[in-house]
Design an enzyme around this catalytic site. Structure first.
Site, PDB file in Angstrom:
ATOM      1  CB  SER A 114      -0.666   0.222   1.182  1.00 44.88           C
ATOM      2  OG  SER A 114      -1.410   1.134   1.368  1.00 44.88           O
ATOM      3  CB  SER A 115       0.371   4.678  -1.478  1.00 46.00           C
ATOM      4  OG  SER A 115      -0.730   4.792  -1.350  1.00 46.00           O
ATOM      5  CB  CYS A 116      -0.388   3.686   4.070  1.00 46.06           C
ATOM      6  SG  CYS A 116      -0.363   2.109   4.620  1.00 46.06           S
ATOM      7  CE1 TYR A 143      -3.243  -3.027   5.306  1.00 51.12           C
ATOM      8  CE2 TYR A 143      -2.446  -1.077   4.433  1.00 51.12           C
ATOM      9  CZ  TYR A 143      -3.000  -2.293   4.468  1.00 51.12           C
ATOM     10  OH  TYR A 143      -3.323  -2.682   2.863  1.00 51.12           O
ATOM     11  CE  LYS A 147      -0.814  -4.960   3.017  1.00 51.86           C
ATOM     12  NZ  LYS A 147      -0.748  -6.126   2.487  1.00 51.86           N
ATOM     13  CG  HIS A 186      -9.888   2.238   1.807  1.00 54.43           C
ATOM     14  ND1 HIS A 186      -9.924   0.899   1.728  1.00 54.43           N
ATOM     15  CD2 HIS A 186      -8.864   2.324   2.596  1.00 54.43           C
ATOM     16  CE1 HIS A 186      -8.969   0.561   2.255  1.00 54.43           C
ATOM     17  NE2 HIS A 186      -8.233   1.197   2.804  1.00 54.43           N
TER      18      HIS A 186
END
Length: 321
Positions: A114-116, A143, A147, A186
């Site tokens: 994920s881009s987070c 989270y 990742k 989301h």
């Protein structure tokens, strides 16, 4: 980029999380591309947090190719209120699947993150080398850490065992099969449900979280699926690859697109007592586009088709808290 041959479409290919937003899109795309031995298990059939069960499954099916799209996911509220679940569940899912794939010497594995994973205040657009250069966004740091561990896991397998495993980091995703839960979804699917229900109820006002000023990039999940196959066939390096459009919009603009697609003509208000999350999150997708891939679905078009899908499936939606 890699000179490796195209992925073997006759080999056993396991899509972990094939019932979810990403996994179902992968399954559709791989089927359309001629894969003949796709394998998937629902969470009811196989709990990926159960290490013994995962190893037994891999012993049974012996996949040559694995796409790890299974994850516990959610929006700001879910991440902020259940960080232990997001950290523990995702670490176990990733570790079990990767260890089992390694035990079977699965040749090709794609880990989806994920881009987070990137710092809260990373320079925009965010390049792959921004990883681990600053503090994470506090509302989803658990989270994100899980990742990041997955990326390091892939890199460790490459170093220690020489297998051509890779990682891809999608931007915010949307499309058919999304989670439209009022509390666990989301921002975009939550808005689609909120505006559609307001229209049906005859309400004049819709209230969204935050200020509406943060900027977000969105990618249709069918485009992600196409990008994943492209990377599996073209990319072989330890660095994770950003997958997105490279274009972002304010949350307020996105709300306007949703209202337009739904047909809601009332007023939009903003609850500024609620968190905004990261101020901006736009990916630098130069590595991906440089390899010859670009997305095909525009945001307005994609939101309109997702609204149509939502309305057609409103009675049997995935609603994950």
């Amino acid at each position: 980029m890699s000179d490796a041959p195209l992925l073997d479409r006759s080999a056993v290919t396991y899509v972990a999380g094939h019932r979810g937003l990403v996994g179902s899109a992968l399954w559709r795309h791989f089927e359309a591309e001629g894969f003949t031995q796709l394998v998937g298990r629902s969470s009811a059939e196989l709990d990926l947090r159960d290490r013994d069960a995962v190893f037994a499954f891999f012993d049974e099916v012996r996949p040559a190719q694995v796409v790890l799209a299974a994850a516990k996911v959610g929006g700001i509220m879910a991440n902020a209120t259940h960080p232990v679940d997001f950290l523990s569940d995702n670490l176990r899912i990733q570790t079990n699947v990767m260890d089992a794939a390694l035990a079977q010497r699965s040749h090709r594995l794609l880990f989806l993150g994920s881009s987070c994973i990137y710092p809260r205040l990373a320079p925009q657009p965010i390049r792959e080398d921004a990883l681990l250069t600053g503090p994470l966004e506090a509302t989803n740091d658990a989270y994100a850490i899980a990742k990041i561990a997955g990326i390091i896991g892939v890199q460790a397998v490459r170093r220690q065992h020489g297998l051509p495993w890779i990682s891809a980091m999608p931007t915010n995703l949307y499309g058919p099969g999304d989670n439209f839960s009022p509390t666990g979804s989301h921002v975009l699917p939550a808005m689609i449900r909120r505006y559609d229900e307001a229209l049906a109820a005859g309400d004049d006002v819709v209230t969204n979280w935050g200020t509406g000023t943060p900027r977000r990039e969105f990618l249709h999940v069918d485009d992600l699926a196409a990008a994943c196959l492209h990377l599996l066939e073209q990319y072989d390096a330890p660095e994770q690859v950003n997958v997105g459009t490279g274009v972002d919009h304010t949350i307020a603009e996105i709300a306007g697109f949703v209202a337009e697609a739904v047909g809601f003509e009332g007023e939009t208000r903003w609850d500024t007592t609620k968190p905004d999350g990261t101020p901006q999150k736009r990916l630098d997708v130069g590595l991906l586009t440089g390899s010859g891939w670009t997305p095909r679905t525009g945001l307005r078009e994609g939101i309109a088709s997702t609204v149509e899908w939502y309305r057609a499936h409103v009675g049997d939606l995935r609603e994950l808290g």
